[in-house]
Scaffold this active site. Structure first.
Site: not given
Ligand code: APR
Length: 265
Positions: A54, A129-130, A145, A153
């Site tokens: 992020t 996946v970035d 992931h 395809c």
């Molecule tokens: N620093 C620390 N933590 C952060 C930051 C940051 N800068 N920004 C966001 N977060 C935290 C959020 O508070 C949240 O708890 O990171 C976590 C991200 O959680 P998700 O958005 O659920 O992402 P993730 O856990 O990677 O999701 C897993 O879900 O949708 C699928 O395939 C997708 O790989 C993904 C999987």
């Protein structure tokens, strides 16, 4: 010696290394604990999620500003979505691919790559996946992931280039639908990658989990596999019962920068 939490204390030339460490122990005990675990660990694995990216400008999924706050993942990130609502599926992933054009790793990614070179960490297992860990120089990365930077395809598995995915609708060989090499909800994770991550975490004596809600199976099982110490670095609370040994509440980039400064004292 002052005991306010002003991080600039660390660059105060008038203080000795011992005084700075003593100050850090008072003001940032979890960071000092994590530094000590890193220095004493012989096999450390880092497990990252969307929160690791992020601060590079990529939204996560479940935070207030995350992808799934406005889009139902079942409509865009499943095989059913690919097969039944291809234009929505295609638009979602084309948008994410385009958004990556100006995205770079942040200093936290580079710090992890440096720690690998210094043999401080041994592997990164990531849900992202970035490709930012790989782009910042980390060598042992397990992309659990998959990747949004390569495409195929869906029907005949023929690999296609990014510009073909971005501009075409169907496979030139069989006419099948084109997709990124990400693991969609309901698909199995790449077994070789999963096995490598599983084995590395099983043997780790330290697992550092950064920026993930741990809501998605089976990756959310990985931290409980290790017999070693577990540390969580996250801005929010993480639900689910995870008896982390150390919890560092904070942003990935900022925490990694502070850890690195303490390590380089
Ligand atoms: N620093 C620390 N933590 C952060 C930051 C940051 N800068 N920004 C966001 N977060 C935290 C959020 O508070 C949240 O708890 O990171 C976590 C991200 O959680 P998700 O958005 O659920 O992402 P993730 O856990 O990677 O999701 C897993 O879900 O949708 C699928 O395939 C997708 O790989 C993904 C999987």
């Amino acid at each position: 010696m002052e005991h306010n939490g002003d991080w600039k204390t660390l660059s105060n030339e008038a203080l000795t290394k011992e005084e700075k460490l003593k100050w850090a122990k008072v003001c940032y005990p979890e960071l000092v604990q994590l530094v000590q675990l890193l220095q004493s660990s012989t096999y450390t694995v880092v497990l990252t999620g969307a929160g690791m990216s992020t601060e590079s400008g990529i939204p996560d999924f479940r935070s207030q500003s995350g992808w799934w706050k406005n889009i139902d993942p079942r409509k865009v990130a499943t095989v059913d979505a690919l097969e039944e609502h291809y234009s929505l599926f295609q638009e979602f992933y084309q948008t994410r691919v385009k958004a990556l054009e100006n995205i770079e790793p942040h200093i936290g990614h580079y710090i992890l790559a440096k720690w690998e070179k210094k043999n401080l960490i041994q592997a990164i297992a990531t849900q992202n996946v970035d490709g930012l860990h790989q782009k910042s120089g980390s060598k042992t990365v397990y992309p659990l992931h998959g990747s949004i930077r390569s495409f195929r395809c869906h029907h005949c598995d023929q690999a296609v280039k990014e510009e073909v995915f971005m501009n075409e609708d169907s496979c030139s060989i069989c006419g099948g639908k084109l997709r990124p090499n990400v693991v969609l909800f309901g698909e199995t994770l790449p077994s070789d990658v999963w096995d490598s991550a599983y084995q590395s975490i099983e043997q780790a004596d330290l697992v550092i989990v950064i920026g993930t809600s741990l809501e998605v199976y089976p990756v959310n099982e990985l931290p409980s596999l290790t017999k070693g110490k577990t540390v969580l670095v996250n801005v929010d609370e993480v639900s689910g019962f995870y008896p982390f040994d150390v919890i560092v509440k904070g942003k990935a980039k900022e925490v990694l920068e502070k850890l690195n400064e303490l390590l380089e004292l």
